[in-house]
Scaffold this motif. Structure first.
Motif, PDB file in Angstrom:
ATOM      1  N   TYR A  58       4.444   8.694  -7.464  1.00  0.00           N
ATOM      2  CA  TYR A  58       5.588   8.108  -6.772  1.00  0.00           C
ATOM      3  C   TYR A  58       6.905   8.808  -7.116  1.00  0.00           C
TER       4      TYR A  58
ATOM      5  N   GLU B 294      -6.848   7.320  -2.510  1.00  0.00           N
ATOM      6  CA  GLU B 294      -6.861   5.870  -2.363  1.00  0.00           C
ATOM      7  C   GLU B 294      -7.846   5.246  -3.373  1.00  0.00           C
TER       8      GLU B 294
ATOM      9  N   LYS C  51      -6.372   5.278  -6.842  1.00  0.00           N
ATOM     10  CA  LYS C  51      -5.332   4.246  -6.990  1.00  0.00           C
ATOM     11  C   LYS C  51      -5.961   2.857  -7.085  1.00  0.00           C
TER      12      LYS C  51
ATOM     13  N   GLU D  47       3.861   0.420  -2.500  1.00  0.00           N
ATOM     14  CA  GLU D  47       2.950   0.817  -1.416  1.00  0.00           C
ATOM     15  C   GLU D  47       2.035  -0.330  -0.978  1.00  0.00           C
ATOM     16  N   TYR D  48       1.563  -1.105  -1.936  1.00  0.00           N
ATOM     17  CA  TYR D  48       0.624  -2.201  -1.659  1.00  0.00           C
ATOM     18  C   TYR D  48       1.387  -3.522  -1.788  1.00  0.00           C
ATOM     19  N   ASP D  49       1.712  -4.139  -0.668  1.00  0.00           N
ATOM     20  CA  ASP D  49       2.603  -5.296  -0.691  1.00  0.00           C
ATOM     21  C   ASP D  49       2.037  -6.535  -1.397  1.00  0.00           C
TER      22      ASP D  49
END
Length: 187
Positions: free
Chosen positions: A102, A115, A118, A151-153
């Protein structure tokens, strides 16, 4: 150097920065040693695995790109690590990876952290947050999860729940870091 020879060498690694850095540089200079180092690190019931974790952390601190060919192995096995002295450096490596991913500056991690990697890091970080771990792995996990939450809400609400729930029972170090993260989440 063979795995057996590396294993013997790891007996000389201690908490000193000097020793950790010496062996980290050895691995950086001889990338063929990363595979046996990870084999030893992920032999999770062996006390020497902790020393391998310390060396691996310092290797990543000095040259994070060295982990790229081993991201699959690292992320697939990191959740198996359970000895306290090994969990901390593994959590720190996750933080290095997420910070690099990031980062505003361009780097090789951005194009190699998938992905799947992560998702494995997210799972491990939440495990460290909810399990009975020391403050350091929890602090590294908080930072990683905060960044991943951009990125991942769904991550920020889950992280906030854990931080608020555990706040009163944790150390002053945890509370200080939790306050910082909660403040950032609420912005």
């Amino acid at each position: 150097m063979t795995r057996t020879e590396l294993y013997k060498e790891l007996n000389y690694v201690n908490h000193s920065r000097e020793k950790r850095l010496k062996y980290a540089n050895l691995v950086i200079d001889h990338p063929e040693l990363v595979t046996p180092l990870l084999d030893i690190l992920f032999d999770v019931d062996d006390k020497i695995s902790c020393r391998a974790a310390w060396v691996f952390e310092f290797m990543c601190k000095e040259k994070l790109e060295a982990i790229i060919p081993f991201l699959d192995v690292f992320t697939k096995n990191m959740s198996k690590v359970h000895l306290d002295p090994a969990v901390r450096p593994v959590a720190k490596v996750c933080e290095y990876l997420i910070k690099a991913h990031y980062s505003k500056t361009d780097n090789a991690i951005k194009s190699h952290l998938t992905e799947t990697h992560k998702e494995s890091i997210i799972e491990a970080c939440f495990d460290w947050m909810i399990n009975d771990e020391k403050i350091a792995p929890k602090a590294y996990a908080m930072n990683s999860l905060f960044l991943l939450g951009i990125e991942y809400d769904w991550i920020h609400p889950e992280l906030a729940i854990i931080l608020e729930r555990d706040f009163q029972m944790q150390s002053s170090g945890f509370k200080a870091r939790a306050r910082q993260i909660l403040k950032k989440i609420r912005k």
